[in-house]
Design a protein around this motif. Structure first.
Motif, PDB file in Angstrom:
ATOM      1  N   GLN A 241     -85.990  85.324 -39.215  1.00  0.00           N
ATOM      2  CA  GLN A 241     -85.878  84.601 -40.480  1.00  0.00           C
ATOM      3  C   GLN A 241     -85.162  85.454 -41.527  1.00  0.00           C
ATOM      4  OE1 GLN A 241     -89.914  83.656 -41.481  1.00  0.00           O
ATOM      5  NE2 GLN A 241     -90.167  82.169 -39.822  1.00  0.00           N
ATOM      6  N   PHE A 242     -85.548  86.716 -41.627  1.00  0.00           N
ATOM      7  CA  PHE A 242     -84.940  87.622 -42.598  1.00  0.00           C
ATOM      8  C   PHE A 242     -83.440  87.743 -42.374  1.00  0.00           C
ATOM      9  CE2 PHE A 242     -83.355  91.927 -43.402  1.00  0.00           C
ATOM     10  CZ  PHE A 242     -83.610  92.073 -44.756  1.00  0.00           C
ATOM     11  N   ASN A 243     -83.030  87.958 -41.127  1.00  0.00           N
ATOM     12  CA  ASN A 243     -81.611  88.161 -40.838  1.00  0.00           C
ATOM     13  C   ASN A 243     -80.779  86.920 -41.156  1.00  0.00           C
ATOM     14  OD1 ASN A 243     -82.009  90.808 -40.034  1.00  0.00           O
ATOM     15  ND2 ASN A 243     -82.128  90.320 -37.850  1.00  0.00           N
ATOM     16  N   LEU A 244     -81.317  85.751 -40.855  1.00  0.00           N
ATOM     17  CA  LEU A 244     -80.603  84.508 -41.173  1.00  0.00           C
ATOM     18  C   LEU A 244     -80.461  84.324 -42.679  1.00  0.00           C
ATOM     19  CD1 LEU A 244     -82.188  82.085 -38.541  1.00  0.00           C
ATOM     20  CD2 LEU A 244     -79.826  82.931 -38.577  1.00  0.00           C
ATOM     21  N   LEU A 245     -81.544  84.581 -43.397  1.00  0.00           N
ATOM     22  CA  LEU A 245     -81.523  84.438 -44.854  1.00  0.00           C
ATOM     23  C   LEU A 245     -80.600  85.474 -45.499  1.00  0.00           C
ATOM     24  CD1 LEU A 245     -85.338  83.830 -45.418  1.00  0.00           C
ATOM     25  CD2 LEU A 245     -83.520  82.163 -45.851  1.00  0.00           C
TER      26      LEU A 245
END
Length: 375
Positions: free
Chosen positions: A40-44
């Protein structure tokens, strides 16, 4: 310190060396949770960087993809990509290591979290490839903000030269070579390879040197830092006796070095690589009476550290910075430390110890630093 002080410290440490860091019981499938948060962090983060590249005038923000490197490349390049070269007590294997490999170049991890210099060299390759060639050709100094993945001599200075230890402090291998001086690795950090490729000078460690001139290159990265104001070093039992900064504090400290009308170097490279401690901190050892609580930056919300990084970029851009290098995160659930969390979460709740060896090392290191200044 005099000989009497040295004997006292050794006696205290030997008496405490069998104590292990404590942790609260965690939810099951810790590794799976951490990997989901990482995704989730990397996508955001990728979306945020795309947006900022469109919104901020004259900016060039490069994202270096450590996640793909760890997942798809390292398993083919390293013999051991699941355990650390340094093996020892859970959570802090370097306190009393039971084994230290003699072939660290075949390992991804030097301990339960940090990359070996061989892995760091490959991280530098990915970082260099991410940069626009115009930036590569024009950059003339580097400023670094982050955590232990980029820290050289900052925590080492805070702890009076005790952490990270250059030799094993305790256990059957006490006295054996351990870490490179001032950093959680066995030789060069990733950015030390990068500056060689870029042809820029070594940045000074801010918390070691306390420079007042915001030029020439400065490394603010400090072990334990979250993207906000919290630091994992202050969660120990007892906590590190100084309120350690996070990345937001590092950015604000840098901004405070500028006088009215002064601008940051537009040809410098500004590096931000952080976020892992935000998520690992959600599972960190904690005591109800911790004087530094609450730790609002410890979270399972992937958006929070992304917002912090975006705010940091905006502040630096406002100062005049134009060239940025931002790192995403490897799968945090795959690091050996996460597996240790998993094992502990399945066990019965341990009784909190009154002190941990790591905390004692840090505290005594600070004591030694104070004594040196007084004498």
């Amino acid at each position: 310190m005099n000989q009497q002080h040295s004997r006292t410290i050794v006696s205290v440490l030997v008496g405490l060396c069998s104590l292990l860091p404590t942790t609260k019981i965690l939810a099951q499938d810790v590794t799976g949770q951490l990997n989901e948060i990482t995704t989730q962090f990397n996508l955001l983060l990728e979306q945020e960087i795309s947006d900022l590249n469109s919104e901020l005038a004259g900016v060039n923000i490069a994202l270096f993809d450590v996640n793909t490197l760890y997942k798809d490349v390292f398993p083919n390049e390293f013999t051991n990509f699941t355990s650390g070269c340094i093996q020892g007590p859970p959570l802090s294997p370097f306190i009393a290591p039971t084994s230290i490999c003699d072939n660290p170049d075949e390992f991804v991890y030097i301990d339960n979290t940090h990359p070996t210099s061989a892995a760091a060299g490959r991280i530098a390759d990915v970082a260099l490839e991410a940069l626009d060639m115009g930036v590569v050709d024009s950059v003339n100094e580097i400023f670094i903000f982050g955590d232990s993945l980029s820290d050289r001599n900052n925590l080492f200075s805070f702890s009076g030269g005790m952490i990270p230890p250059t030799i094993a402090p305790f256990g059957p291998l006490a006295g054996s070579p351990l870490y490179s001086s001032g950093a959680f690795t066995n030789n060069l950090l990733w950015w030390e390879n990068l500056i060689s490729d870029l042809g820029v000078s070594n940045p000074v460690a801010y918390y070691q040197n306390l420079p007042t001139d915001p030029t020439g290159g400065i490394n603010f990265a400090l072990s334990g830092s979250t993207t906000g104001q919290d630091n994992a070093g202050n969660t120990m039992n007892p906590p590190f006796p100084v309120d350690l900064p996070g990345v937001t504090d590092q950015i604000n400290t840098f901004a405070g070095l500028f006088g009215p009308g002064e601008q940051a170097n537009p040809d410098a490279l500004y590096v931000i690589w952080a976020g892992a401690n935000n998520f690992l901190g959600a599972f960190a050892p904690m005591t109800p009476d911790n004087p530094f609580a609450p730790f609002n930056d410890f979270t399972t919300n992937a958006q929070q550290p992304v917002d912090d990084i975006a705010a940091a970029i905006a502040i630096l851009h406002g100062l005049g910075a134009r060239n940025f290098l931002i790192g995403n995160l490897f799968e945090i659930g795959d690091i050996p430390l996460a597996e240790e969390f998993e094992v502990i979460s399945a066990a019965s709740t341990p009784e909190p110890s009154t002190a941990t060896p790591l905390a004692i090392l840090l505290g005594l290191g600070l004591f030694a630093r104070i004594q040196q200044r007084q004498h």
